[in-house]
Design a protein around this motif. Structure first.
Motif, PDB file in Angstrom:
ATOM      1  N   MET A   1       0.844  -1.196   0.000  1.00  0.00           N
ATOM      2  CA  MET A   1       0.000   0.000   0.000  1.00  0.00           C
ATOM      3  C   MET A   1       0.878   1.244   0.000  1.00  0.00           C
ATOM      4  O   MET A   1       1.989   1.226   0.523  1.00  0.00           O
ATOM      5  N   ASP A   2       0.347   2.323  -0.599  1.00  0.00           N
ATOM      6  CA  ASP A   2       1.065   3.589  -0.562  1.00  0.00           C
ATOM      7  C   ASP A   2       0.326   4.553   0.365  1.00  0.00           C
ATOM      8  O   ASP A   2      -0.663   4.205   0.999  1.00  0.00           O
ATOM      9  N   ARG A   3       0.780   5.796   0.409  1.00  0.00           N
ATOM     10  CA  ARG A   3       0.210   6.758   1.357  1.00  0.00           C
ATOM     11  C   ARG A   3      -1.219   7.156   1.014  1.00  0.00           C
ATOM     12  O   ARG A   3      -1.933   7.692   1.869  1.00  0.00           O
ATOM     13  N   GLN A   4      -1.639   6.910  -0.217  1.00  0.00           N
ATOM     14  CA  GLN A   4      -3.001   7.256  -0.604  1.00  0.00           C
ATOM     15  C   GLN A   4      -4.002   6.136  -0.305  1.00  0.00           C
ATOM     16  O   GLN A   4      -5.213   6.329  -0.448  1.00  0.00           O
ATOM     17  N   ALA A   5      -3.510   4.994   0.126  1.00  0.00           N
ATOM     18  CA  ALA A   5      -4.392   3.860   0.377  1.00  0.00           C
ATOM     19  C   ALA A   5      -5.339   4.156   1.539  1.00  0.00           C
ATOM     20  O   ALA A   5      -4.981   4.812   2.510  1.00  0.00           O
ATOM     21  N   ALA A   6      -6.567   3.665   1.425  1.00  0.00           N
ATOM     22  CA  ALA A   6      -7.562   3.859   2.477  1.00  0.00           C
ATOM     23  C   ALA A   6      -7.151   3.095   3.728  1.00  0.00           C
ATOM     24  O   ALA A   6      -6.855   1.891   3.668  1.00  0.00           O
ATOM     25  N   PHE A   7      -7.134   3.790   4.851  1.00  0.00           N
ATOM     26  CA  PHE A   7      -6.732   3.144   6.107  1.00  0.00           C
ATOM     27  C   PHE A   7      -7.048   4.065   7.279  1.00  0.00           C
ATOM     28  O   PHE A   7      -6.915   5.287   7.174  1.00  0.00           O
ATOM     29  N   SER A   8      -7.470   3.464   8.374  1.00  0.00           N
ATOM     30  CA  SER A   8      -7.588   4.193   9.637  1.00  0.00           C
ATOM     31  C   SER A   8      -7.429   3.201  10.779  1.00  0.00           C
ATOM     32  O   SER A   8      -7.666   1.998  10.618  1.00  0.00           O
ATOM     33  N   TYR A   9      -6.985   3.699  11.892  1.00  0.00           N
ATOM     34  CA  TYR A   9      -6.808   2.857  13.078  1.00  0.00           C
ATOM     35  C   TYR A   9      -6.959   3.741  14.307  1.00  0.00           C
ATOM     36  O   TYR A   9      -6.344   4.817  14.389  1.00  0.00           O
ATOM     37  N   ARG A  10      -7.772   3.275  15.238  1.00  0.00           N
ATOM     38  CA  ARG A  10      -7.970   3.987  16.490  1.00  0.00           C
ATOM     39  C   ARG A  10      -7.508   3.102  17.638  1.00  0.00           C
ATOM     40  O   ARG A  10      -8.074   2.049  17.885  1.00  0.00           O
ATOM     41  N   CYS A  11      -6.446   3.550  18.294  1.00  0.00           N
ATOM     42  CA  CYS A  11      -5.889   2.793  19.412  1.00  0.00           C
ATOM     43  C   CYS A  11      -6.850   2.860  20.594  1.00  0.00           C
ATOM     44  O   CYS A  11      -7.385   3.925  20.920  1.00  0.00           O
ATOM     45  N   ALA A  12      -7.060   1.720  21.236  1.00  0.00           N
ATOM     46  CA  ALA A  12      -7.916   1.654  22.421  1.00  0.00           C
ATOM     47  C   ALA A  12      -7.101   1.553  23.699  1.00  0.00           C
ATOM     48  O   ALA A  12      -7.655   1.315  24.775  1.00  0.00           O
ATOM     49  N   ALA A  13      -5.778   1.731  23.571  1.00  0.00           N
ATOM     50  CA  ALA A  13      -4.877   1.701  24.729  1.00  0.00           C
ATOM     51  C   ALA A  13      -4.969   0.402  25.519  1.00  0.00           C
ATOM     52  O   ALA A  13      -4.850   0.401  26.740  1.00  0.00           O
ATOM     53  N   CYS A  14      -5.126  -0.711  24.805  1.00  0.00           N
ATOM     54  CA  CYS A  14      -5.143  -2.005  25.483  1.00  0.00           C
ATOM     55  C   CYS A  14      -3.731  -2.466  25.833  1.00  0.00           C
ATOM     56  O   CYS A  14      -3.553  -3.371  26.653  1.00  0.00           O
ATOM     57  N   SER A  15      -2.714  -1.873  25.190  1.00  0.00           N
ATOM     58  CA  SER A  15      -1.286  -2.129  25.461  1.00  0.00           C
ATOM     59  C   SER A  15      -0.831  -3.535  25.077  1.00  0.00           C
ATOM     60  O   SER A  15       0.285  -3.930  25.415  1.00  0.00           O
TER      61      SER A  15
ATOM     62  N   GLU B   1      -7.776  -4.516  20.967  1.00  0.00           N
ATOM     63  CA  GLU B   1      -9.003  -3.725  21.060  1.00  0.00           C
ATOM     64  C   GLU B   1      -8.962  -2.539  20.101  1.00  0.00           C
ATOM     65  O   GLU B   1      -9.869  -1.705  20.103  1.00  0.00           O
ATOM     66  N   GLY B   2      -7.896  -2.456  19.313  1.00  0.00           N
ATOM     67  CA  GLY B   2      -7.786  -1.383  18.330  1.00  0.00           C
ATOM     68  C   GLY B   2      -8.878  -1.503  17.275  1.00  0.00           C
ATOM     69  O   GLY B   2      -9.330  -2.594  16.938  1.00  0.00           O
ATOM     70  N   ILE B   3      -9.288  -0.357  16.754  1.00  0.00           N
ATOM     71  CA  ILE B   3     -10.396  -0.316  15.795  1.00  0.00           C
ATOM     72  C   ILE B   3      -9.845   0.039  14.414  1.00  0.00           C
ATOM     73  O   ILE B   3      -9.301   1.126  14.205  1.00  0.00           O
ATOM     74  N   TYR B   4      -9.992  -0.889  13.478  1.00  0.00           N
ATOM     75  CA  TYR B   4      -9.533  -0.700  12.109  1.00  0.00           C
ATOM     76  C   TYR B   4     -10.668  -0.127  11.252  1.00  0.00           C
ATOM     77  O   TYR B   4     -11.843  -0.388  11.499  1.00  0.00           O
ATOM     78  N   GLY B   5     -10.277   0.653  10.241  1.00  0.00           N
ATOM     79  CA  GLY B   5     -11.278   1.194   9.343  1.00  0.00           C
ATOM     80  C   GLY B   5     -10.665   1.652   8.046  1.00  0.00           C
ATOM     81  O   GLY B   5      -9.486   1.399   7.758  1.00  0.00           O
ATOM     82  N   SER B   6     -11.468   2.358   7.245  1.00  0.00           N
ATOM     83  CA  SER B   6     -10.995   2.850   5.947  1.00  0.00           C
ATOM     84  C   SER B   6     -11.475   4.276   5.708  1.00  0.00           C
ATOM     85  O   SER B   6     -11.581   4.717   4.562  1.00  0.00           O
ATOM     86  N   ASP B   7     -11.755   4.997   6.780  1.00  0.00           N
ATOM     87  CA  ASP B   7     -12.268   6.354   6.648  1.00  0.00           C
ATOM     88  C   ASP B   7     -11.159   7.399   6.679  1.00  0.00           C
ATOM     89  O   ASP B   7     -11.332   8.516   7.154  1.00  0.00           O
ATOM     90  N   GLY B   8     -10.006   7.027   6.179  1.00  0.00           N
ATOM     91  CA  GLY B   8      -8.868   7.939   6.078  1.00  0.00           C
ATOM     92  C   GLY B   8      -7.863   7.341   5.126  1.00  0.00           C
ATOM     93  O   GLY B   8      -8.159   6.389   4.398  1.00  0.00           O
TER      94      GLY B   8
END
Length: 213
Positions: A1-15, A107-114
C-alpha cells in the motif's frame, strides 16, 4: 500500500502490542528517548537498552517504558510504535506499507475512513521517517564500502560505534568545524549522517594511501 491507500486505526490503549516486541533504536530515536529521561546516550543505553540497540523488556515481556496507564514515553516513542499496526518498507522501488498481524485480543479499531498518509500525520511520524531513511542509506553505504574492498572493519577502524551517540558526536564535530550547533534533533541527525560519512571516507582514504610496513 502507498500513502493514498484507504486506512484508519484507532488505538484503544489495550497495550497488548507493547509486549514481546524487539524494538530496535536508531541514533535519533535513542537521543529522543534519552533527552526525555534527562540522560546522555551512554547512561540511557546502560539503563534501558540491551545489545546496544534494543529496548529492554520487563520480566513479563512488556516494554520497559510501559506503565500502568500505558506508554510513559509516548511523545518520544520510536517510529515502529508510531506506525503500528503498519509496517514500512523502503527499497529500490520506493516506499510501501503493509498491515501487521494484530494481537488476537487487540481492542484497536480498524477502518478505511482515512488514508495512510493522514494516519502518519496524526502519529507525528515524518521526522522519524526522515531520520530512519538517512541512517538506512548511511548503513547501506557502509556495508557496500566494506564489501567493495573498503576497510576490513569500517565500524572498528573509524570509531563508528562510539560515534553513534548522536548528540555528543554532533556537538564535538560542530565545535571542531566551528559551526553553530543546531538545537532540533532532526537537524542534528541530518548532520550526524553527513559527518559520519565524511569520517568514514577520510578513514578509508588514509588506510588506502598510508604506506604499509
Amino acid at each position: 500500500m502507498d500513502r493514498q491507500a484507504a486506512f484508519s486505526y484507532r488505538c484503544a490503549a489495550c497495550s497488548r502490542c507493547c509486549h514481546h516486541k524487539k524494538i530496535q533504536l536508531n541514533p535519533y530515536e535513542l537521543a529522543r528517548l534519552a533527552r526525555a529521561q534527562d540522560l546522555d546516550a551512554a547512561a540511557f543505553r546502560e539503563r534501558y537498552v540491551t545489545d546496544h540497540v534494543y529496548l529492554r523488556q520487563k520480566a513479563d515481556g512488556a516494554c520497559v517504558f510501559l506503565g500502568e496507564q500505558g506508554c510513559t514515553v509516548h511523545a518520544d516513542r520510536p517510529l515502529v510504535c508510531r506506525l503500528y499496526p503498519l509496517g514500512r518498507i523502503v527499497d529500490g522501488e520506493g516506499e510501501k506499507f503493509v498491515e501487521l498481524t494484530p494481537h488476537p485480543q487487540t481492542e484497536g479499531i480498524y477502518g478505511s475512513d482515512g488514508t495512510i498518509g493522514e494516519y502518519l500525520a496524526t502519529q507525528g511520524a515524518d521526522p522519524f521517517m526522515q531520520a530512519a531513511d538517512a541512517y538506512y542509506q548511511l548503513f547501506r553505504w557502509v556495508a557496500r564500502l566494506s564489501g567493495d574492498g573498503g576497510p576490513d572493519s569500517v565500524s572498528d577502524q573509524s570509531g563508528i560505534l562510539e560515534a553513534l551517540d548522536l548528540e555528543a558526536f554532533v556537538a564535538r564535530e560542530a565545535a571542531r568545524r566551528n559551526v553553530d550547533l543546531p538545537e532540533p534533533l532532526g537537524e542534528q541527525a541530518r548532520l550526524h549522517c553527513i559527518w559520519l560519512a565524511e569520517m568514514i571516507t577520510d578513514a578509508q582514504h588514509e588506510q588506502k594511501f598510508t604506506p604499509q610496513s
